[in-house]
Structures are given as C-alpha cells and as structure tokens.
Design a protein around this motif. Sequence first.
Motif, PDB file in Angstrom:
ATOM      1  N   HIS A 151       9.803   8.044  -2.701  1.00  0.00           N
ATOM      2  CA  HIS A 151      10.222   8.656  -3.940  1.00  0.00           C
ATOM      3  C   HIS A 151      11.329   7.676  -4.710  1.00  0.00           C
ATOM      4  CE1 HIS A 151       9.651  13.189  -3.190  1.00  0.00           C
ATOM      5  NE2 HIS A 151       8.177  12.506  -3.208  1.00  0.00           N
ATOM      6  N   ASP A 164       0.879  -1.127  -0.004  1.00  0.00           N
ATOM      7  CA  ASP A 164      -0.003   0.166   0.045  1.00  0.00           C
ATOM      8  C   ASP A 164       0.851   1.282   0.020  1.00  0.00           C
ATOM      9  OD1 ASP A 164      -2.158  -1.690  -0.005  1.00  0.00           O
ATOM     10  OD2 ASP A 164      -2.353  -1.511   1.961  1.00  0.00           O
ATOM     11  N   SER A 165       2.089   1.302  -0.382  1.00  0.00           N
ATOM     12  CA  SER A 165       3.061   2.434  -0.616  1.00  0.00           C
ATOM     13  C   SER A 165       2.615   3.177  -1.784  1.00  0.00           C
ATOM     14  CB  SER A 165       4.503   2.109  -0.300  1.00  0.00           C
ATOM     15  OG  SER A 165       4.630   1.093  -1.134  1.00  0.00           O
ATOM     16  N   ASP A 166       2.897   4.325  -1.837  1.00  0.00           N
ATOM     17  CA  ASP A 166       2.599   5.140  -2.831  1.00  0.00           C
ATOM     18  C   ASP A 166       3.978   5.827  -3.198  1.00  0.00           C
ATOM     19  OD1 ASP A 166       1.838   7.684  -4.190  1.00  0.00           O
ATOM     20  OD2 ASP A 166       1.809   8.702  -2.155  1.00  0.00           O
ATOM     21  N   ILE A 167       4.443   5.701  -4.543  1.00  0.00           N
ATOM     22  CA  ILE A 167       5.501   6.155  -5.077  1.00  0.00           C
ATOM     23  C   ILE A 167       5.361   7.236  -6.167  1.00  0.00           C
ATOM     24  CG2 ILE A 167       7.706   5.474  -6.533  1.00  0.00           C
ATOM     25  CD1 ILE A 167       7.250   2.336  -5.529  1.00  0.00           C
ATOM     26  N   ASP A 168       6.231   8.236  -5.789  1.00  0.00           N
ATOM     27  CA  ASP A 168       6.289   9.325  -6.890  1.00  0.00           C
ATOM     28  C   ASP A 168       7.781   9.314  -7.623  1.00  0.00           C
ATOM     29  OD1 ASP A 168       4.026  10.488  -6.280  1.00  0.00           O
ATOM     30  OD2 ASP A 168       4.621  12.106  -5.125  1.00  0.00           O
ATOM     31  N   GLY A 194       4.267   5.482   4.046  1.00  0.00           N
ATOM     32  CA  GLY A 194       3.419   4.891   3.106  1.00  0.00           C
ATOM     33  C   GLY A 194       3.912   5.803   1.665  1.00  0.00           C
ATOM     34  N   HIS A 195       4.847   6.758   2.000  1.00  0.00           N
ATOM     35  CA  HIS A 195       5.258   7.464   0.581  1.00  0.00           C
ATOM     36  C   HIS A 195       6.480   7.618   0.448  1.00  0.00           C
ATOM     37  CE1 HIS A 195       4.433  10.185  -2.475  1.00  0.00           C
ATOM     38  NE2 HIS A 195       5.475  11.379  -1.879  1.00  0.00           N
ATOM     39  N   ARG A 208      12.364   6.690   1.546  1.00  0.00           N
ATOM     40  CA  ARG A 208      11.105   6.801   2.076  1.00  0.00           C
ATOM     41  C   ARG A 208      11.136   8.493   2.342  1.00  0.00           C
ATOM     42  NH1 ARG A 208       8.809   6.780   7.748  1.00  0.00           N
ATOM     43  NH2 ARG A 208      10.872   6.738   8.357  1.00  0.00           N
TER      44      ARG A 208
END
Length: 153
Positions: free
Chosen positions: A98, A7-11, A95-96, A91
Amino acid sequence: MNFLPEDSDIDYTASALIIQDGEILFIDHEKLGKWLQPGGHIDENETPDQAARREVREETGLEIDFIEGSQPESFSIEEDLPRPFHVNIHRIRDGHLHCDFMYLATVVAEGEATHGHEHSGLKWFSRSELKDEELRMPDNVRRTALKALDENR
C-alpha cells in the motif's frame, strides 16, 4: 533503480491525521487489530485528497478541512491539490503493498459514520499516549503522528 520487490502489486490509499486540541484521532481497526488513522483505498476517478475526505466521513462521520492546502471545487484545465503531510509505502502481505497519502486535517462538522463497522471504536490520543510503547500502533504511524503534533502546536 527500483527498490520495490519484483512482481509486487501496489494499491494506493489515502488517510488523515485529524488534529484537535493537541490530540489526534485514531480508529481501532477491526481487521488488523491496530490503532490507525482513518483512511482507505483510493477509488477510480478519485484524487487522494478526495479519498481521504470520503474515508474519514465514512469511518468517523466527520467532515474535515486540510491543514495544508484546500481542495478545488471543480476541475478546469489544471488544479493544485492539497499537499500530503506524509507519503508511506508498506507491505500488507508478500507481494502486496500500500502506498498511503497521509493528510493533516481538522474537524469542521460532525455527522454519522456509514462504515463504523470497519472499526471497534475511535479515540483521541495525546502526545504522551502516543509515546506508550505498548500501544497497538505501527511505529511509522506513531512517529508521523508525533511529528504532526510537534509541527502543529
């Protein structure tokens, strides 16, 4: 096997280690309080190399050329893009993440920064300055910068 947290979000981001006279340019990142290479988020319909050029221009006013490969002038059917020197995932907060495409570059022209408000200043760092353990710089950035200087003497 997926090593990323569920459930991690990657930019996706792009940046440049700009080398000149045996030194590398860093910005004193206003929000993070650390010395970092110029860079930022990759915009929609932008390749990582285009984002690195744009971010460097916005934050420093510098026009750069990549040390490894050149950017195509137009797209036909298939194009080879400049190869990043280093790719890193880190990190930002729980949860976010890069994922940063880091390029090696040199300065080809100077202009005016349009996003200078994002940092508290610019500084060219020598090898000995980068080795200073008290420097407010992430260890992975320091190691990659020292490697870049070693490989581009």
